[in-house]
Design a protein around this motif. Structure first.
Motif, PDB file in Angstrom:
ATOM      1  N   ARG A 118       0.822  -1.194   0.000  1.00  0.00           N
ATOM      2  CA  ARG A 118       0.000   0.000   0.000  1.00  0.00           C
ATOM      3  C   ARG A 118       0.863   1.254   0.000  1.00  0.00           C
ATOM      4  O   ARG A 118       2.078   1.199   0.186  1.00  0.00           O
ATOM      5  CB  ARG A 118      -0.916   0.013   1.236  1.00  0.00           C
ATOM      6  CG  ARG A 118      -1.818  -1.196   1.357  1.00  0.00           C
ATOM      7  CD  ARG A 118      -2.752  -1.346   0.159  1.00  0.00           C
ATOM      8  NE  ARG A 118      -3.695  -0.257   0.054  1.00  0.00           N
ATOM      9  CZ  ARG A 118      -4.915  -0.281   0.596  1.00  0.00           C
ATOM     10  NH1 ARG A 118      -5.317  -1.346   1.277  1.00  0.00           N
ATOM     11  NH2 ARG A 118      -5.721   0.755   0.460  1.00  0.00           N
ATOM     12  N   PHE A 119       0.195   2.395  -0.193  1.00  0.00           N
ATOM     13  CA  PHE A 119       0.907   3.670  -0.218  1.00  0.00           C
ATOM     14  C   PHE A 119       0.253   4.631   0.770  1.00  0.00           C
ATOM     15  O   PHE A 119      -0.955   4.875   0.711  1.00  0.00           O
ATOM     16  CB  PHE A 119       0.905   4.280  -1.618  1.00  0.00           C
ATOM     17  CG  PHE A 119       1.891   5.400  -1.772  1.00  0.00           C
ATOM     18  CD1 PHE A 119       3.178   5.144  -2.221  1.00  0.00           C
ATOM     19  CD2 PHE A 119       1.554   6.707  -1.434  1.00  0.00           C
ATOM     20  CE1 PHE A 119       4.103   6.164  -2.345  1.00  0.00           C
ATOM     21  CE2 PHE A 119       2.468   7.729  -1.554  1.00  0.00           C
ATOM     22  CZ  PHE A 119       3.753   7.455  -2.011  1.00  0.00           C
ATOM     23  N   PHE A 120       1.076   5.186   1.669  1.00  0.00           N
ATOM     24  CA  PHE A 120       0.602   6.055   2.734  1.00  0.00           C
ATOM     25  C   PHE A 120       0.977   7.508   2.433  1.00  0.00           C
ATOM     26  O   PHE A 120       2.097   7.791   1.995  1.00  0.00           O
ATOM     27  CB  PHE A 120       1.219   5.639   4.068  1.00  0.00           C
ATOM     28  CG  PHE A 120       0.783   4.275   4.547  1.00  0.00           C
ATOM     29  CD1 PHE A 120      -0.220   4.151   5.506  1.00  0.00           C
ATOM     30  CD2 PHE A 120       1.354   3.125   4.028  1.00  0.00           C
ATOM     31  CE1 PHE A 120      -0.625   2.900   5.937  1.00  0.00           C
ATOM     32  CE2 PHE A 120       0.950   1.868   4.453  1.00  0.00           C
ATOM     33  CZ  PHE A 120      -0.051   1.755   5.415  1.00  0.00           C
ATOM     34  N   ALA A 164       9.857  13.485   0.761  1.00  0.00           N
ATOM     35  CA  ALA A 164       8.806  12.939  -0.098  1.00  0.00           C
ATOM     36  C   ALA A 164       7.441  13.072   0.578  1.00  0.00           C
ATOM     37  O   ALA A 164       7.338  13.035   1.802  1.00  0.00           O
ATOM     38  CB  ALA A 164       9.090  11.470  -0.417  1.00  0.00           C
ATOM     39  N   PRO A 165       6.362  13.168  -0.222  1.00  0.00           N
ATOM     40  CA  PRO A 165       5.022  13.318   0.363  1.00  0.00           C
ATOM     41  C   PRO A 165       4.390  12.012   0.825  1.00  0.00           C
ATOM     42  O   PRO A 165       3.365  12.034   1.507  1.00  0.00           O
ATOM     43  CB  PRO A 165       4.208  13.923  -0.781  1.00  0.00           C
ATOM     44  CG  PRO A 165       4.875  13.403  -2.016  1.00  0.00           C
ATOM     45  CD  PRO A 165       6.338  13.353  -1.685  1.00  0.00           C
ATOM     46  N   GLY A 166       4.973  10.874   0.441  1.00  0.00           N
ATOM     47  CA  GLY A 166       4.363   9.609   0.822  1.00  0.00           C
ATOM     48  C   GLY A 166       5.367   8.482   0.867  1.00  0.00           C
ATOM     49  O   GLY A 166       6.548   8.660   0.529  1.00  0.00           O
ATOM     50  N   ILE A 167       4.885   7.323   1.286  1.00  0.00           N
ATOM     51  CA  ILE A 167       5.772   6.161   1.383  1.00  0.00           C
ATOM     52  C   ILE A 167       5.009   4.889   1.027  1.00  0.00           C
ATOM     53  O   ILE A 167       3.907   4.635   1.509  1.00  0.00           O
ATOM     54  CB  ILE A 167       6.397   6.056   2.792  1.00  0.00           C
ATOM     55  CG1 ILE A 167       7.502   5.007   2.797  1.00  0.00           C
ATOM     56  CG2 ILE A 167       5.345   5.797   3.864  1.00  0.00           C
ATOM     57  CD1 ILE A 167       8.538   5.243   3.859  1.00  0.00           C
ATOM     58  N   GLN A 197       9.433   2.715   0.593  1.00  0.00           N
ATOM     59  CA  GLN A 197       9.825   3.524  -0.563  1.00  0.00           C
ATOM     60  C   GLN A 197       9.254   4.928  -0.455  1.00  0.00           C
ATOM     61  O   GLN A 197       8.074   5.165  -0.697  1.00  0.00           O
ATOM     62  CB  GLN A 197       9.332   2.848  -1.839  1.00  0.00           C
ATOM     63  CG  GLN A 197       9.620   3.611  -3.110  1.00  0.00           C
ATOM     64  CD  GLN A 197       8.886   3.016  -4.299  1.00  0.00           C
ATOM     65  OE1 GLN A 197       8.419   1.877  -4.262  1.00  0.00           O
ATOM     66  NE2 GLN A 197       8.773   3.785  -5.371  1.00  0.00           N
ATOM     67  N   ALA A 198      10.091   5.890  -0.066  1.00  0.00           N
ATOM     68  CA  ALA A 198       9.674   7.286   0.051  1.00  0.00           C
ATOM     69  C   ALA A 198       9.642   7.914  -1.335  1.00  0.00           C
ATOM     70  O   ALA A 198      10.664   7.981  -2.018  1.00  0.00           O
ATOM     71  CB  ALA A 198      10.632   8.038   0.965  1.00  0.00           C
ATOM     72  N   SER A 199       8.474   8.397  -1.757  1.00  0.00           N
ATOM     73  CA  SER A 199       8.364   8.866  -3.136  1.00  0.00           C
ATOM     74  C   SER A 199       7.142   9.738  -3.340  1.00  0.00           C
ATOM     75  O   SER A 199       6.369  10.002  -2.407  1.00  0.00           O
ATOM     76  CB  SER A 199       8.295   7.658  -4.087  1.00  0.00           C
ATOM     77  OG  SER A 199       7.099   6.935  -3.874  1.00  0.00           O
TER      78      SER A 199
END
Length: 326
Positions: free
Chosen positions: A241-243, A269-272, A291-293
């Motif tokens: 998932r992406f947070f 980054a705005p999400g991980i 994965q910070a991106s």
């Protein structure tokens, strides 16, 4: 800084056969990293164990042949040009539609089948042996992206940790997001089931297709199975998932009570993205990808932070992993 050659690539659409080199970085506090020029990859990261030894806390392949396999899970690699999904491989920029390489069930993922993780980067070590600067030139039209992009990734050992710094410039308007794709195991062996995870995120991206976000704002995680706002064990938790990060630092904390080791992540980054490696053909759950991106499908979502890069501007992102023992 020690360096050696690990093999030679067979060559591809954008590069001929090239030697792949490994560089060993050494920090003042006992950290040691091994970075390969293939994919600008973090192949090893050794952190002190408190008894005079050290433990490798990232997953890696045993040799170059394994990294060259089509499904190498991007272990430790630098992803680009765009590190997340672009839905159906399409996006519009200044009225023009661009079609990217479709490498993941009808969508574009992690830069395409011949993305930055599949290229040999040029390397320049810094004089003190604690940092390695890697550079890659991506031509106009590469995997369908507009503009020539000059990308740079710097691995730098800092006090009690490692820093990933990414930057890029372009010859014409384009989209870009670069990130590292390491899988972490603070025990150095076994699975991550006995790790605890905390994420400073009260919202999570919902997907309606393969990593394509659903319409509307990301829903809250409060009280649900994806609520990691306080430490939660990974045992029994399956995540891909992406947070959306709330902003306070550290953004993520991963701890292993058995060893007393904790990793804290700070990022611009705005999400991980979080993946517990449940679908690894061997060694399932042997590591967790953090994965910070940029947000998934951001090129097609004006309500998400922009990933546009224009000429004379500089793309820049920074992520630091700090290790604490005891």
């Amino acid at each position: 800084m020690r360096s050696w050659t690990v093999g030679t690539t067979p060559g591809g659409a954008h590069q001929g056969p090239m030697a792949v080199d490994a560089y060993e970085l050494t920090g003042a506090d006992g950290l040691r990293a091994v970075v390969w020029t293939y994919g600008a990859t973090l192949a090893e990261l050794w952190v002190p164990d408190g008894t005079g030894g050290s433990v490798n806390v990232v997953l890696g392949h045993p040799d170059l042949t394994a990294y060259l396999e089509p499904r190498n899970h991007y272990l430790g690699a630098t992803l680009g040009r765009y590190s997340r999904n672009v839905g159906f491989g399409r996006f519009r920029l200044d009225g023009a539609e661009h079609l990217l390489d479709l490498n993941d069930r009808g969508h574009h993922m992690h830069g395409g089948v011949d993305g930055f993780s599949r290229r040999v980067w040029t390397a320049r070590p810094e004089a003190d042996g604690t940092a390695l600067r890697l550079r890659l030139v991506s031509p106009d039209g590469d995997q369908g992206y507009p503009g020539e992009l000059v990308a740079e990734t710097v691995y730098r050992l800092v006090e009690h940790g490692i820093e990933f710094e990414h930057s890029a410039t372009t010859s014409s308007p384009t989209i870009v997001d670069l990130t590292n794709h390491s899988y972490w195991n603070l025990a150095g062996t076994g699975t991550v089931d006995d790790h605890l995870l905390t994420i400073a995120a009260t919202r999570v991206i919902e997907f309606d297709q393969r990593m394509v976000p659903s319409a509307g704002p990301p829903p809250p995680v409060a009280g649900g199975p994806l609520d990691f706002t306080s430490p939660r064990p990974l045992r029994g938790c399956t995540a891909d998932r992406f947070f959306v990060l709330d902003g306070p630092q550290p953004a993520v904390e991963l701890s292993h009570p058995g060893s007393g080791r904790t990793m804290r992540i700070r990022t611009t980054a705005p999400g991980i993205g979080v993946y517990t490696a449940d679908r690894f053909p061997t060694g399932a759950r042997s590591g967790i990808c953090l994965q910070a991106s940029a947000l998934p499908d951001a090129p097609n979502r004006p309500d998400f932070p922009t990933v546009r890069l224009d000429p004379r501007a500089i793309y820049h992102s920074r992520t630091v992993h700090e290790f604490v023992l005891g």
